[in-house]
Design a protein around this motif. Sequence first.
Motif, PDB file in Angstrom:
ATOM      1  N   ILE A   1       0.867  -1.184   0.000  1.00  0.00           N
ATOM      2  CA  ILE A   1       0.000   0.000   0.000  1.00  0.00           C
ATOM      3  C   ILE A   1       0.899   1.228   0.000  1.00  0.00           C
ATOM      4  CG2 ILE A   1      -1.738   1.283   1.298  1.00  0.00           C
ATOM      5  CD1 ILE A   1      -2.649  -1.390   2.489  1.00  0.00           C
ATOM      6  N   PRO A   2       0.688   2.160  -0.927  1.00  0.00           N
ATOM      7  CA  PRO A   2       1.538   3.359  -0.968  1.00  0.00           C
ATOM      8  C   PRO A   2       1.646   4.036   0.391  1.00  0.00           C
ATOM      9  CG  PRO A   2       0.117   3.292  -2.898  1.00  0.00           C
ATOM     10  CD  PRO A   2      -0.331   2.170  -2.003  1.00  0.00           C
ATOM     11  N   GLY A   3       2.880   4.250   0.840  1.00  0.00           N
ATOM     12  CA  GLY A   3       3.142   4.969   2.079  1.00  0.00           C
ATOM     13  C   GLY A   3       3.091   4.127   3.338  1.00  0.00           C
ATOM     14  N   LEU A   4       2.660   2.855   3.221  1.00  0.00           N
ATOM     15  CA  LEU A   4       2.452   2.059   4.432  1.00  0.00           C
ATOM     16  C   LEU A   4       3.748   1.812   5.189  1.00  0.00           C
ATOM     17  CD1 LEU A   4       0.612   0.411   6.283  1.00  0.00           C
ATOM     18  CD2 LEU A   4       0.960  -1.559   4.771  1.00  0.00           C
ATOM     19  N   ARG A   5       4.755   1.314   4.520  1.00  0.00           N
ATOM     20  CA  ARG A   5       5.990   0.979   5.225  1.00  0.00           C
ATOM     21  C   ARG A   5       6.649   2.209   5.849  1.00  0.00           C
ATOM     22  NH1 ARG A   5       5.423  -2.980   1.480  1.00  0.00           N
ATOM     23  NH2 ARG A   5       6.059  -5.100   2.076  1.00  0.00           N
ATOM     24  N   ALA A   6       6.567   3.322   5.166  1.00  0.00           N
ATOM     25  CA  ALA A   6       7.156   4.556   5.701  1.00  0.00           C
ATOM     26  C   ALA A   6       6.409   5.052   6.931  1.00  0.00           C
ATOM     27  CB  ALA A   6       7.151   5.640   4.619  1.00  0.00           C
ATOM     28  N   ALA A   7       5.163   4.600   7.104  1.00  0.00           N
ATOM     29  CA  ALA A   7       4.356   5.037   8.248  1.00  0.00           C
ATOM     30  C   ALA A   7       4.630   4.216   9.504  1.00  0.00           C
ATOM     31  CB  ALA A   7       2.872   4.943   7.893  1.00  0.00           C
ATOM     32  N   ALA A   8       5.601   3.316   9.439  1.00  0.00           N
ATOM     33  CA  ALA A   8       5.974   2.466  10.586  1.00  0.00           C
ATOM     34  C   ALA A   8       4.767   1.761  11.181  1.00  0.00           C
ATOM     35  CB  ALA A   8       6.684   3.298  11.656  1.00  0.00           C
ATOM     36  N   PRO A   9       4.120   0.897  10.394  1.00  0.00           N
ATOM     37  CA  PRO A   9       2.921   0.218  10.900  1.00  0.00           C
ATOM     38  C   PRO A   9       3.253  -0.838  11.944  1.00  0.00           C
ATOM     39  CG  PRO A   9       3.565  -0.723   8.797  1.00  0.00           C
ATOM     40  CD  PRO A   9       4.481   0.451   9.035  1.00  0.00           C
TER      41      PRO A   9
ATOM     42  N   ASP B   1     -15.931  -4.048   3.691  1.00  0.00           N
ATOM     43  CA  ASP B   1     -15.670  -3.899   2.260  1.00  0.00           C
ATOM     44  C   ASP B   1     -14.769  -2.706   1.948  1.00  0.00           C
ATOM     45  OD1 ASP B   1     -17.367  -6.072   1.741  1.00  0.00           O
ATOM     46  OD2 ASP B   1     -19.114  -4.765   1.657  1.00  0.00           O
ATOM     47  N   ALA B   2     -14.163  -2.111   2.967  1.00  0.00           N
ATOM     48  CA  ALA B   2     -13.280  -0.966   2.756  1.00  0.00           C
ATOM     49  C   ALA B   2     -11.825  -1.435   2.685  1.00  0.00           C
ATOM     50  CB  ALA B   2     -13.432   0.046   3.882  1.00  0.00           C
ATOM     51  N   GLU B   3     -11.092  -0.882   1.742  1.00  0.00           N
ATOM     52  CA  GLU B   3      -9.687  -1.238   1.548  1.00  0.00           C
ATOM     53  C   GLU B   3      -8.829   0.008   1.725  1.00  0.00           C
ATOM     54  OE1 GLU B   3      -6.913  -3.453  -1.837  1.00  0.00           O
ATOM     55  OE2 GLU B   3      -9.017  -2.978  -2.235  1.00  0.00           O
ATOM     56  N   ALA B   4      -7.698  -0.154   2.409  1.00  0.00           N
ATOM     57  CA  ALA B   4      -6.753   0.956   2.534  1.00  0.00           C
ATOM     58  C   ALA B   4      -6.029   1.134   1.207  1.00  0.00           C
ATOM     59  CB  ALA B   4      -5.756   0.670   3.649  1.00  0.00           C
ATOM     60  N   VAL B   5      -6.068   2.338   0.654  1.00  0.00           N
ATOM     61  CA  VAL B   5      -5.428   2.589  -0.640  1.00  0.00           C
ATOM     62  C   VAL B   5      -4.160   3.424  -0.508  1.00  0.00           C
ATOM     63  CG1 VAL B   5      -7.557   2.310  -1.945  1.00  0.00           C
ATOM     64  CG2 VAL B   5      -6.943   4.576  -1.081  1.00  0.00           C
ATOM     65  N   SER B   6      -4.006   4.151   0.609  1.00  0.00           N
ATOM     66  CA  SER B   6      -2.770   4.881   0.869  1.00  0.00           C
ATOM     67  C   SER B   6      -2.677   5.191   2.353  1.00  0.00           C
ATOM     68  CB  SER B   6      -2.691   6.178   0.056  1.00  0.00           C
ATOM     69  OG  SER B   6      -3.650   7.116   0.506  1.00  0.00           O
ATOM     70  N   VAL B   7      -1.431   5.307   2.829  1.00  0.00           N
ATOM     71  CA  VAL B   7      -1.186   5.576   4.245  1.00  0.00           C
ATOM     72  C   VAL B   7      -0.092   6.624   4.349  1.00  0.00           C
ATOM     73  CG1 VAL B   7      -0.506   4.578   6.461  1.00  0.00           C
ATOM     74  CG2 VAL B   7      -1.784   3.189   4.829  1.00  0.00           C
ATOM     75  N   HIS B   8      -0.261   7.528   5.298  1.00  0.00           N
ATOM     76  CA  HIS B   8       0.753   8.572   5.491  1.00  0.00           C
ATOM     77  C   HIS B   8       0.814   8.935   6.967  1.00  0.00           C
ATOM     78  CE1 HIS B   8       3.061  12.260   5.142  1.00  0.00           C
ATOM     79  NE2 HIS B   8       2.079  12.941   5.701  1.00  0.00           N
ATOM     80  N   ARG B   9       2.022   8.992   7.525  1.00  0.00           N
ATOM     81  CA  ARG B   9       2.212   9.487   8.887  1.00  0.00           C
ATOM     82  C   ARG B   9       2.820  10.881   8.804  1.00  0.00           C
ATOM     83  NH1 ARG B   9       2.619   7.113  14.094  1.00  0.00           N
ATOM     84  NH2 ARG B   9       2.723   4.979  13.251  1.00  0.00           N
ATOM     85  N   ASP B  10       2.127  11.862   9.380  1.00  0.00           N
ATOM     86  CA  ASP B  10       2.604  13.241   9.267  1.00  0.00           C
ATOM     87  C   ASP B  10       3.662  13.534  10.329  1.00  0.00           C
ATOM     88  OD1 ASP B  10       1.308  13.846  11.694  1.00  0.00           O
ATOM     89  OD2 ASP B  10      -0.511  14.559  10.682  1.00  0.00           O
TER      90      ASP B  10
END
Length: 473
Positions: free
Chosen positions: A154-162, A235-244
């Motif tokens: 998912i775009p941005g997921l790994r950078a958001a330290a999940p 039925d909702a899917e995460a399409v992008s993640v961002h940690r500010d």
Amino acid sequence: MTELAYDVVVIGAGPVGENVADRVVQGGLTAAIVERELVGGECSYWACMPTKALLRSGSALRAARQVPGAREAVTGDLDAAAVLARRDSIVANWRDDGQVSWLESAGIALHRGHGRLSAAKVVEVTDADGATTTLTARHAVVVATGSGSRMPDIPGLRAAAPWSSREAAAATSIPRRLAIIGGGVVATEMATAYAALGSSVTVLARDGVLPSVERFAAEQVTQSLREAGVSLHVDAEAVSVHRDDAGTVHVDTSQGERVEADEVLVAIGRTPNTQDIGLDTVGLTPGDWLTVDDTMRVVDGGDWLYAAGDINRRALLTHQGKYQARAVGDVIVARAKGEKVDDGRWGRHVATADERAVPQVVFTDPEIAAVGLTAAAAEAAGLRTRVVDYNLGAVAGATLHADDYQGQARMVVDEDRKVIVGVTFVGPDVAELIHAATVAIVGEVPLDRLWHAVPAYPTVSEVWLRLLEAYGR
């Protein structure tokens, strides 16, 4: 470089690897076990034990509030710090001294470091200082390295330290807001735990809530999560993640919504820990699940390579992995001694219960306990079945257990053989009911004989009598 030889070398000292090594030593062989992290593995420190510790306090509090007299004695909410402290105690503060002591008492040699296959029956162990020890197995190598959390692209997921399931199990504080990507067992259990501990929880369940269990059970859990304040986006899917820069995680969904949280947990499945264990040196593909026969011998892996537990993808559950471990330990000993392996359907040297008799408990509120086939799976398997449902709340023991007890039981019967092939319970504290169902299914006990297994009164187990009565003679 040090070189040593053992009858059996096991890569991975989780509960599966420990049981394999113990079984072969009890059978008269020598065994070494290789571990790069903590002896005791995922279940002991980052999965089964800590997560159930996080869930147990909330479960006990809910149970007290459902019984008059106890309800009036409850004056507050959960003490999150005390819950975390109890969790820490249960996992021995992430120290494995006790497990190491057990290995020593069992006569199992421990080699700490990263184990990799380097040739047939050869495992090289590299320790933290870079020193290498070569272990040669006279009879067998067993891979028991387990699985890890799958992280989607998912775009941005790994950078958001999940968070993975590990971080959720070992958290040192409770986030004010927690977003969970996934709707399966880990997702729903952690939603239950963190909601009880005070988090505002949002779940993005692309494939629905608990899609692999009976629908009536999943629906009760769904309702309970919502009543607990969990925001469910089915039925909702995460399409992008961002940690500010302030640390807030923003999750954009396929439904055009944005979820904000302090932490995001990814719980969408598992991936095999086979990326760096030297599979390519013996003609297998790194990163793949290992396919095995019913004696846990790896297909296309020669007559010496075995795989038990999550790594073979038959049943990703600790108790099933330990069951496989006992089977593979016995078969290795038998083959080493030149004995004929009993490979019958329920033979001692095979793990055939992984096919249709796998028990599982989902420790949500309410709990789900199931074994064998769902009604849909039995139909898909071509069985001629009859499905019997019964309201658990109508059982005398349940009315004593809690006021307004809500639950249901389902029994799936193979009509041709007149045996049970699947059972599901949903309701408060149903986990302890499931072993009786497991015995009935594995033992292929005819329904006519089950009539003589009289449940004690007044217990919730009386549901067995009610299911048989509903089925009829």
